[in-house]
Design a protein around this motif. Sequence first.
Motif: not given
Length: 136
Positions: A42-50
Amino acid sequence: MKKNLTISAVCLINNQGEILLVRKRGTTKFMQPGGKPEFGESPLQTVIREIHEELGLQFTAEDLTYNGEWVGPAANEDDTVITASIFTGHYDGVLAPLAELEELLWIAPEDALQREDLAPLLKDHVLPMLIERPAN
């Protein structure tokens, strides 16, 4: 024909109201930390990983506020349009660039807008949003 990229980006704001800008190795434009999703993210999962990969920070969903989506030209890729999910978070501390990042810069949004080396997303959307609605 233009390519389309989906990304997630975060506006990290410190106690002085400055935003963190990053520049990736081999590029000339500053932008917010973030990047492209991995399969199924998800967008949220992406930003947390990045945030973790690029800055070494452990953020959770509760640490971030969703600020909507923006569509516009990519900073470092010609003939490319990005669809960016934008999040805001708070961090006040020392950071070092990791992964593909080469340079970090904390700067007041008003001062950042005077620069010529900003990604379109940052210049046209994020900084005006932050100036219009300052962080508390």
